[in-house]
Design an enzyme around this catalytic site. Structure first.
Site: not given
Ligand code: PSU
Ligand code: MN
Length: 303
Positions: A25, A159
């Site tokens: 990603e 996390k």
């Molecule tokens: N969690 C992490 N590192 C990240 C992300 C999530 O530990 O970089 C990023 C990933 O791209 C994940 C996104 O798909 O954040 C999720 O965002 P949201 O919670 O807004 O859906």
């Protein structure tokens, strides 16, 4: 459809030769880590995958195309850009049709990987059900994507900025299997044990590949979470990281941070509050995931 996809020469050659390919990603580059560690890490992760016998395909939206595999300048562009848009399922058509620069989340990367015929995707952590989701409704679109898009996602768990128990409940409801590698516990990204168990422990790439292939052969659409704990030597102390996460969550709340900004805000604050140590852990776990993901892609290719 095909016209949206732009394969890099390396990925194009891998497709022609039938080699295993691993998707990566780009939100982790643009919104997950600071420059220049983000670009450096992206390059190193790609190399781990090559060294393990697979071909990396970092995915991003550039100039109205879904780029599958990025040139070095494109990685640099994403790493440095201040206005790369965080692209999830909702945002994909907008960013493509407006020819804006887009960094794909887990959800959007899964969609693009599927379009490109790539079965394995490596990241750090997936999104999930946020703490307090019963009032905020903040549930990452990553979970809905796992429910419907058939790509295996190798990660280090989620996390504890999230409600890990509710995230696992949500995945269960949607029939998304959570596999663990080398241990029974579901990992919590910075630490190896979230206090919750994964559904199935499958230690070898061959077992993982057979399980995933069986799911899809049964016509059971949707993804699989392959959760791989951070290497022992790079794990953080849970008391320390828990306190920091609690502080970051409190600040996000006090500042009224909402929507797609929540996760990047928390990631950046955790890095600051740990004096950069969380970043070291983050880099180590992504590289380890790359190794596990590359071996899985090799095994799936041989199935
Ligand atoms: N969690 C992490 N590192 C990240 C992300 C999530 O530990 O970089 C990023 C990933 O791209 C994940 C996104 O798909 O954040 C999720 O965002 P949201 O919670 O807004 O859906
Ligand atoms: Mn959200």
């Amino acid at each position: 459809m095909q016209s949206f996809l732009q394969f890099s020469p390396e990925v194009q050659a891998a497709r022609a030769a039938g080699k295993p390919i691993v998707a990566l990603e780009s939100t982790i580059i643009s919104h997950g880590m600071p420059y220049p560690q983000n670009v450096q890490t992206a390059r190193e992760v790609e190399q781990v995958i090559r060294d393990a016998g697979a071909v990396p395909a970092t995915i991003a939206i550039i100039d109205g195309r879904i780029c599958i595999g990025l040139a070095d300048e494109q990685l640099e562009l994403l790493g440095q850009s201040k206005d790369a848009i965080k692209v999830s399922r909702r945002d994909l058509a907008y960013v493509l049709s407006q020819k804006k620069l887009g960094a794909t989340t887990v959800a959007a990367t899964m969609i693009c990987a599927k379009l490109a015929g790539i079965e394995v995707f490596v990241t750090g952590g997936i999104g999930g059900v946020h703490r307090g989701a019963e009032t905020s409704f903040d549930i990452s679109a990553d979970l809905q994507e796992l429910a419907q898009t058939g790509v295996a996602v190798v990660c280090a768990g989620v996390k504890s900025i999230l409600d890990i128990g509710l995230t696992l409940e949500y995945l269960e409801t949607h029939g998304v299997p959570v596999v663990s590698v080398g241990q029974a516990a579901f990992p919590a990204f910075f630490t190896r044990d979230s206090g919750f168990k994964a559904d199935f422990q499958l230690d070898t790439p061959e077992e993982q590949a057979r399980f995933i292939r069986t799911k899809w052969q049964l016509g059971l659409e949707g993804g699989v979470v392959v959760s791989n704990p951070v290497p022992e030597a790079s794990a953080m102390q849970s008391e320390e990281i828990d306190a920091i996460i609690a502080q970051a969550l409190g600040e996000a709340d006090a500042q009224g941070v909402k929507g797609k900004l929540v996760t990047p805000f928390l990631l950046a604050r955790i890095k600051e509050l740990t004096g950069g140590r969380s970043l070291v852990t983050n880099i180590a776990l992504v590289k380890h995931n790359a190794l596990v993901g590359a071996r899985l892609a090799v095994a799936l290719n041989a199935e």
